[in-house]
Design an enzyme around this catalytic site. Structure first.
Site, mmCIF file in Angstrom:
data_model
loop_
_atom_site.group_PDB
_atom_site.id
_atom_site.type_symbol
_atom_site.label_atom_id
_atom_site.label_comp_id
_atom_site.label_asym_id
_atom_site.label_seq_id
_atom_site.Cartn_x
_atom_site.Cartn_y
_atom_site.Cartn_z
ATOM 1 N N GLY A 39 0.797 -1.212 0.000
ATOM 2 C CA GLY A 39 0.000 0.000 0.000
ATOM 3 C C GLY A 39 0.833 1.266 0.000
ATOM 4 N N CYS A 40 0.242 2.338 0.508
ATOM 5 C CA CYS A 40 0.785 3.686 0.323
ATOM 6 C C CYS A 40 2.097 3.958 1.050
ATOM 7 C CB CYS A 40 -0.253 4.718 0.743
ATOM 8 S SG CYS A 40 -1.752 4.717 -0.268
ATOM 9 N N TYR A 41 2.413 3.201 2.100
ATOM 10 C CA TYR A 41 3.654 3.502 2.830
ATOM 11 C C TYR A 41 4.896 2.952 2.146
ATOM 12 C CZ TYR A 41 3.475 -1.280 4.822
ATOM 13 O OH TYR A 41 3.444 -2.646 5.000
ATOM 14 N N ALA A 42 4.713 2.092 1.144
ATOM 15 C CA ALA A 42 5.837 1.330 0.600
ATOM 16 C C ALA A 42 6.827 2.155 -0.206
ATOM 17 C CB ALA A 42 5.329 0.164 -0.241
ATOM 18 N N PHE B 116 2.875 6.751 4.401
ATOM 19 C CA PHE B 116 1.819 6.365 5.335
ATOM 20 C C PHE B 116 0.947 5.308 4.675
ATOM 21 C CE2 PHE B 116 2.910 10.332 7.252
ATOM 22 C CZ PHE B 116 2.818 11.324 6.289
#
Length: 391
Positions: free
Chosen positions: A163-166, A373
């Site tokens: 997801g977005c934190y990666a 995040f």
């Protein structure tokens, strides 16, 4: 034992890992945000849901987004009506697109990064590929290796469903690889699509509308390595430190589940508040060794998860209005492209620093932070050191 220590020392780089090149790519299909509610409710045959459409219009108006790019064309959606239903059994159709488009768009970004880097692609020693779309075997890392014609001995790492934190995760991993394998050059690719998550509206899943208003497609690629060969290579940023943290009391705040209907994403209303309430903890820990506690004295590369998250971070940390300019610009021009998004912000910052005649790639500042995040709730905190701008 002494020879083992000598071997270990010889394997390590002299200096820290550096970002040596950045490339980005998006699909050709462009959707203007102001027009998207009408298109979305028409293509999903949901125009009778007038109250829900009004809510969606409000979400789009407040999204901070001007346009987005997506691989799904109108023709594809008309030919695959199950994808347009809220919970239509459509995984096969989604997969057929994702397993092709994910490495293809990733390749476009990678070609740009390798060209800027300046070395032959045969010098790439490691590949990290990250996506939340198109789980397949062999994976997108294999497909990209073949498409680019990389050395068959390249050491590959495939990361799915982060997801977005990666966008922060891949930098942390690339740093470890570059600094512990002397002379290595790591190609990092994040390629994200809305193919798994696009779906029609439902009165029973208003949270799904948030994702439909924000998410977009895009790929970003970096070349990372330590001890740059200054005759050919030029550092853009040095990766000083990288850490990961799970936020307290955040279980279930962001979730995604693969079903016959695709990847269903669930977002709780308190996600922005959870991030802003806890953001100072990883910041303080990351910058304590540098003696930095003034958050306006550093440059900011924050994942633009949504306008509410950026607004609450500004308020919580007392940031000046221009501190999150790069994140807001990427949000406006591209939307939320999950893991690749923060790398677009990185590219925007170095380009704007050059255009504006700033002294460093960090808008004239030396130290900065990159924040990812995402689900968990997870925060990736990467401390960066900028370099002098060369015209």
């Amino acid at each position: 034992m002494e020879s083992l220590k000598e071997m270990r020392k010889a394997q390590k780089s002299e200096g820290p890992a550096a970002i040596l090149a950045i490339g980005t790519a998006t699909p050709d299909n462009v959707y203007i945000q102001a027009d998207y509610p009408d298109y979305y409710f028409k293509i999903t045959k949901s125009e009778h849901m007038t109250e829900l459409k009004d809510k969606f219009k409000t979400l789009c108006e407040k999204s901070m987004i001007r346009k987005r790019h997506m691989c799904f064309s109108q023709e594809f959606l008309k030919a695959n009506p199950e994808v347009c239903k809220h919970m239509g059994k459509s995984l096969n159709a989604r997969q057929d697109i994702a397993v092709v488009e994910t490495p293809r768009i990733g390749k476009e970004a990678a070609v740009k990064a390798i060209k800027e880097w300046g070395h032959p692609k045969s010098s790439i020693t490691h590949l990290i590929f990250c996506t939340s779309a198109g789980v397949d075997m062999p994976g997108a890392d294999y497909q990209l290796t073949r498409m680019l014609g990389l050395n068959p001995s390249v050491k590959r790492m495939m990361i799915y469903q982060q997801g977005c934190y990666a966008g922060g995760t891949v930098l942390r991993l690339a740093k470890d690889l570059a600094e512990n394998n002397k002379g290595s050059r790591v190609l990092v690719v994040c390629s994200e699509l809305t193919a798994p998550t696009f779906r029609g509206p439902s009165p029973d899943a208003v949270d799904s509308l948030v994702g439909q208003a924000l998410f977009a497609d895009g790929a970003a690629a970096l070349v990372v390595g330590a001890d740059p060969d200054t005759s050919v290579e030029r550092a853009l940023y040095y990766i000083v430190s990288a850490s990961q943290m799970l936020l307290p009391d955040s279980d279930g705040a962001i979730e995604g589940h693969i079903r016959e209907e695709g990847l269903t994403v669930h977002l709780k209303k308190d996600v922005p508040a959870l991030f802003s309430a806890n953001i100072d903890t990883p910041l303080v820990e990351a910058f304590r060794p540098l003696g930095i506690s003034d958050w306006n004295s550093i440059f900011w590369i924050a994942h633009p998860g949504g306008p509410a998250i950026l607004d609450q971070i500004e308020v919580k940390l007392g940031l000046k209005e221009d501190k999150l300019r790069a994140s807001k610009h990427v949000m406006s021009e591209y939307g939320n492209m999950s893991s690749s998004c923060v790398l677009f912000v990185l590219d925007e910052m170095r380009n704007k620093s050059l255009q504006d005649g700033k002294s460093t790639t960090g808008e004239g500042l030396d130290w900065g932070v990159l924040f990812g995040f995402g689900p968990g709730l997870t925060v990736e905190t990467v401390v960066l050191r900028s370099v002098p701008v060369e015209a």
